[in-house]
Design a protein around this motif. Structure first.
Motif, PDB file in Angstrom:
ATOM      1  N   LEU A 233     -28.990 -19.939  25.105  1.00  0.00           N
ATOM      2  CA  LEU A 233     -30.139 -19.041  24.924  1.00  0.00           C
ATOM      3  C   LEU A 233     -30.073 -18.346  23.570  1.00  0.00           C
ATOM      4  N   ALA A 234     -28.904 -17.795  23.250  1.00  0.00           N
ATOM      5  CA  ALA A 234     -28.772 -17.044  21.994  1.00  0.00           C
ATOM      6  C   ALA A 234     -29.087 -17.931  20.795  1.00  0.00           C
ATOM      7  N   ARG A 235     -28.574 -19.161  20.827  1.00  0.00           N
ATOM      8  CA  ARG A 235     -28.781 -20.072  19.693  1.00  0.00           C
ATOM      9  C   ARG A 235     -30.242 -20.473  19.571  1.00  0.00           C
ATOM     10  N   ARG A 236     -30.860 -20.894  20.674  1.00  0.00           N
ATOM     11  CA  ARG A 236     -32.248 -21.367  20.612  1.00  0.00           C
ATOM     12  C   ARG A 236     -33.210 -20.223  20.313  1.00  0.00           C
ATOM     13  N   PHE A 237     -32.993 -19.069  20.906  1.00  0.00           N
ATOM     14  CA  PHE A 237     -33.877 -17.936  20.681  1.00  0.00           C
ATOM     15  C   PHE A 237     -33.817 -17.479  19.228  1.00  0.00           C
ATOM     16  N   ALA A 238     -32.611 -17.308  18.708  1.00  0.00           N
ATOM     17  CA  ALA A 238     -32.460 -16.838  17.329  1.00  0.00           C
ATOM     18  C   ALA A 238     -33.008 -17.858  16.332  1.00  0.00           C
ATOM     19  N   THR A 239     -32.815 -19.139  16.612  1.00  0.00           N
ATOM     20  CA  THR A 239     -33.295 -20.176  15.701  1.00  0.00           C
ATOM     21  C   THR A 239     -34.811 -20.202  15.643  1.00  0.00           C
ATOM     22  N   LEU A 240     -35.459 -20.091  16.795  1.00  0.00           N
ATOM     23  CA  LEU A 240     -36.915 -20.199  16.840  1.00  0.00           C
ATOM     24  C   LEU A 240     -37.619 -18.884  16.511  1.00  0.00           C
ATOM     25  N   VAL A 241     -37.171 -17.790  17.124  1.00  0.00           N
ATOM     26  CA  VAL A 241     -37.846 -16.505  16.943  1.00  0.00           C
ATOM     27  C   VAL A 241     -37.427 -15.812  15.656  1.00  0.00           C
ATOM     28  N   GLY A 242     -36.182 -16.052  15.231  1.00  0.00           N
ATOM     29  CA  GLY A 242     -35.685 -15.419  14.014  1.00  0.00           C
ATOM     30  C   GLY A 242     -34.868 -14.172  14.265  1.00  0.00           C
ATOM     31  N   HIS A 243     -34.725 -13.769  15.531  1.00  0.00           N
ATOM     32  CA  HIS A 243     -33.933 -12.604  15.902  1.00  0.00           C
ATOM     33  C   HIS A 243     -33.224 -12.899  17.221  1.00  0.00           C
ATOM     34  N   PRO A 244     -32.073 -12.291  17.487  1.00  0.00           N
ATOM     35  CA  PRO A 244     -31.426 -12.439  18.787  1.00  0.00           C
ATOM     36  C   PRO A 244     -32.289 -11.839  19.884  1.00  0.00           C
ATOM     37  N   PRO A 245     -32.095 -12.255  21.125  1.00  0.00           N
ATOM     38  CA  PRO A 245     -32.933 -11.740  22.219  1.00  0.00           C
ATOM     39  C   PRO A 245     -32.940 -10.218  22.333  1.00  0.00           C
ATOM     40  N   MET A 246     -31.783  -9.575  22.223  1.00  0.00           N
ATOM     41  CA  MET A 246     -31.729  -8.125  22.395  1.00  0.00           C
ATOM     42  C   MET A 246     -32.422  -7.394  21.238  1.00  0.00           C
ATOM     43  N   ALA A 247     -32.357  -7.955  20.042  1.00  0.00           N
ATOM     44  CA  ALA A 247     -33.048  -7.346  18.903  1.00  0.00           C
ATOM     45  C   ALA A 247     -34.556  -7.447  19.096  1.00  0.00           C
ATOM     46  N   TYR A 248     -35.027  -8.608  19.578  1.00  0.00           N
ATOM     47  CA  TYR A 248     -36.452  -8.759  19.850  1.00  0.00           C
ATOM     48  C   TYR A 248     -36.890  -7.811  20.947  1.00  0.00           C
ATOM     49  N   LEU A 249     -36.076  -7.663  22.004  1.00  0.00           N
ATOM     50  CA  LEU A 249     -36.430  -6.772  23.109  1.00  0.00           C
ATOM     51  C   LEU A 249     -36.591  -5.332  22.623  1.00  0.00           C
ATOM     52  N   THR A 250     -35.654  -4.874  21.790  1.00  0.00           N
ATOM     53  CA  THR A 250     -35.759  -3.517  21.247  1.00  0.00           C
ATOM     54  C   THR A 250     -37.031  -3.359  20.434  1.00  0.00           C
ATOM     55  N   TRP A 251     -37.294  -4.333  19.578  1.00  0.00           N
ATOM     56  CA  TRP A 251     -38.504  -4.278  18.751  1.00  0.00           C
ATOM     57  C   TRP A 251     -39.753  -4.245  19.622  1.00  0.00           C
ATOM     58  N   TRP A 252     -39.811  -5.085  20.656  1.00  0.00           N
ATOM     59  CA  TRP A 252     -40.998  -5.124  21.490  1.00  0.00           C
ATOM     60  C   TRP A 252     -41.159  -3.831  22.282  1.00  0.00           C
ATOM     61  N   ARG A 253     -40.073  -3.286  22.815  1.00  0.00           N
ATOM     62  CA  ARG A 253     -40.163  -2.025  23.549  1.00  0.00           C
ATOM     63  C   ARG A 253     -40.772  -0.931  22.677  1.00  0.00           C
ATOM     64  N   LEU A 254     -40.321  -0.841  21.440  1.00  0.00           N
ATOM     65  CA  LEU A 254     -40.808   0.218  20.561  1.00  0.00           C
ATOM     66  C   LEU A 254     -42.235  -0.066  20.080  1.00  0.00           C
ATOM     67  N   THR A 255     -42.595  -1.326  19.909  1.00  0.00           N
ATOM     68  CA  THR A 255     -43.965  -1.683  19.565  1.00  0.00           C
ATOM     69  C   THR A 255     -44.909  -1.321  20.704  1.00  0.00           C
ATOM     70  N   LEU A 256     -44.489  -1.613  21.938  1.00  0.00           N
ATOM     71  CA  LEU A 256     -45.280  -1.230  23.101  1.00  0.00           C
ATOM     72  C   LEU A 256     -45.399   0.290  23.193  1.00  0.00           C
ATOM     73  N   ALA A 257     -44.296   0.989  22.927  1.00  0.00           N
ATOM     74  CA  ALA A 257     -44.334   2.458  22.949  1.00  0.00           C
ATOM     75  C   ALA A 257     -45.309   2.997  21.921  1.00  0.00           C
ATOM     76  N   ALA A 258     -45.355   2.392  20.737  1.00  0.00           N
ATOM     77  CA  ALA A 258     -46.291   2.843  19.700  1.00  0.00           C
ATOM     78  C   ALA A 258     -47.728   2.691  20.173  1.00  0.00           C
ATOM     79  N   ALA A 259     -48.036   1.580  20.846  1.00  0.00           N
ATOM     80  CA  ALA A 259     -49.387   1.385  21.366  1.00  0.00           C
ATOM     81  C   ALA A 259     -49.719   2.421  22.438  1.00  0.00           C
ATOM     82  N   LEU A 260     -48.750   2.757  23.280  1.00  0.00           N
ATOM     83  CA  LEU A 260     -48.972   3.768  24.315  1.00  0.00           C
ATOM     84  C   LEU A 260     -49.171   5.149  23.699  1.00  0.00           C
ATOM     85  N   LEU A 261     -48.432   5.444  22.657  1.00  0.00           N
ATOM     86  CA  LEU A 261     -48.613   6.724  21.972  1.00  0.00           C
ATOM     87  C   LEU A 261     -50.001   6.810  21.336  1.00  0.00           C
ATOM     88  N   ARG A 262     -50.461   5.698  20.810  1.00  0.00           N
ATOM     89  CA  ARG A 262     -51.769   5.669  20.145  1.00  0.00           C
ATOM     90  C   ARG A 262     -52.918   5.722  21.145  1.00  0.00           C
TER      91      ARG A 262
END
Length: 309
Positions: A233-262
């Motif tokens: 998972l770590a290899r395929r996710f990082a290769t395709l998405v460009g970030h490790p799964p946990m880094a993407y999860l953090t980014w998405w959580r905060l992006t979702l939070a920004a939309a909720l704040l707005r």
């Protein structure tokens, strides 16, 4: 929620707008750069789209074109030269009836749907960022039947405003946006995100994170969801998405939070829980690290961008 829906929802503000426009003879109309996405659908005739910084695009009957980054452009009866583009009449003058009369044969008529989507570009999902400057979908018999159907419905609704059109038109415009992106993903198989979302392992992990961003996801748990080992998972996710799964999860959580704040007036504690943070303090710390400002300051600055109620 799926990734495409979330990518759109995270940046969409308010309601889209559209107009049915008729031109004839020799004409040249300018649309200024826009903090959103613009689109045109040719219902009758043919014309040219001349994007700022891009190559001219010939449009025929049934063609659809999306400018997902709000690029300024000219639409005209012919591939105008630079001088003609400078003299192009603002599209608003065509809509309010103050445009100058065109010249040329009266029969050279073009009818179009022209519209805009309001988007907040402060934190765009990489899928949206990857969309090309101009996304042109030529009309081909048998291709993109869903898109063709929604174009026909839109044309009918805008031709004769009927009861319920204030709901039906924005809903159809949302469908149009989704179908255009789907069509791009189906055709641009070499693109990063079309490739990501065609990979079953990566797609399963992304769907899990987007479906329940507040869950206590780990690499092991996501790997189990996808039915593969953690290293796979770590290899395929990082290769395709460009970030490790946990880094993407953090980014998405905060992006979702920004939309909720707005878009909401929910208290910070509720937003923190919804995106997977145990305390407002932990949430605020992570948010400031990502956005360079506190959640409260972000909400205040985002107020002018909130959709009208």
């Amino acid at each position: 929620m799926d990734v495409v829906s979330d990518a759109i929802a995270a940046v969409r503000i308010g309601r889209p707008s559209s107009n049915r426009v008729r031109m004839s003879g020799n004409w040249c109309a300018r649309l200024a750069p826009y903090d959103g996405a613009g689109f045109h659908v040719v219902l009758e005739g043919s014309c040219w789209l001349l994007p700022d910084g891009g190559a001219p695009v010939s449009l025929g009957t049934g063609d659809a074109v999306l400018l997902p980054h709000g690029t300024g452009h000219v639409i005209a009866d012919s591939p105008a030269d630079a001088a003609a583009m400078e003299d192009a009449v603002p599209i608003e003058h065509w809509l309010d009836g103050t445009r100058p009369h065109g010249s040329g044969e009266a029969g050279d008529q073009v009818e179009m749907l022209c519209g805009k989507y309001r988007l907040d570009r402060s934190h765009v999902h990489p899928l949206m960022a990857e969309l090309p400057l101009v996304l042109h979908l030529p009309h081909r018999v048998g291709s993109h039947p869903e898109l063709r159907a929604v174009i026909d419905l839109l044309g009918g609704e805008l031709e004769a405003r009927r009861p319920g059109s204030c709901i039906s038109v924005p809903s159809l415009l949302d469908l149009f946006f989704v179908y255009v992106i789907r069509s791009w993903m189906a055709e641009d198989t070499a693109g990063i995100w079309p490739t990501v979302l065609s990979d079953p392992v990566t797609t399963t992990a992304l769907r899990a994170m987007h479906s329940d961003p507040a869950a206590a996801w780990t690499n092991d748990r996501l790997a189990a969801e996808a039915g593969v080992s953690r290293p796979t998972l770590a290899r395929r996710f990082a290769t395709l998405v460009g970030h490790p799964p946990m880094a993407y999860l953090t980014w998405w959580r905060l992006t979702l939070a920004a939309a909720l704040l707005r878009d909401t007036t929910d208290p910070l504690a509720a937003i923190a829980r919804r995106v997977g943070y145990g305390t407002p303090y932990a949430f605020s710390h992570a948010f400031k690290r990502e956005f360079g400002t506190t959640p409260g300051q972000y909400r205040t600055e985002a107020a002018p961008r909130r959709p009208a109620t």
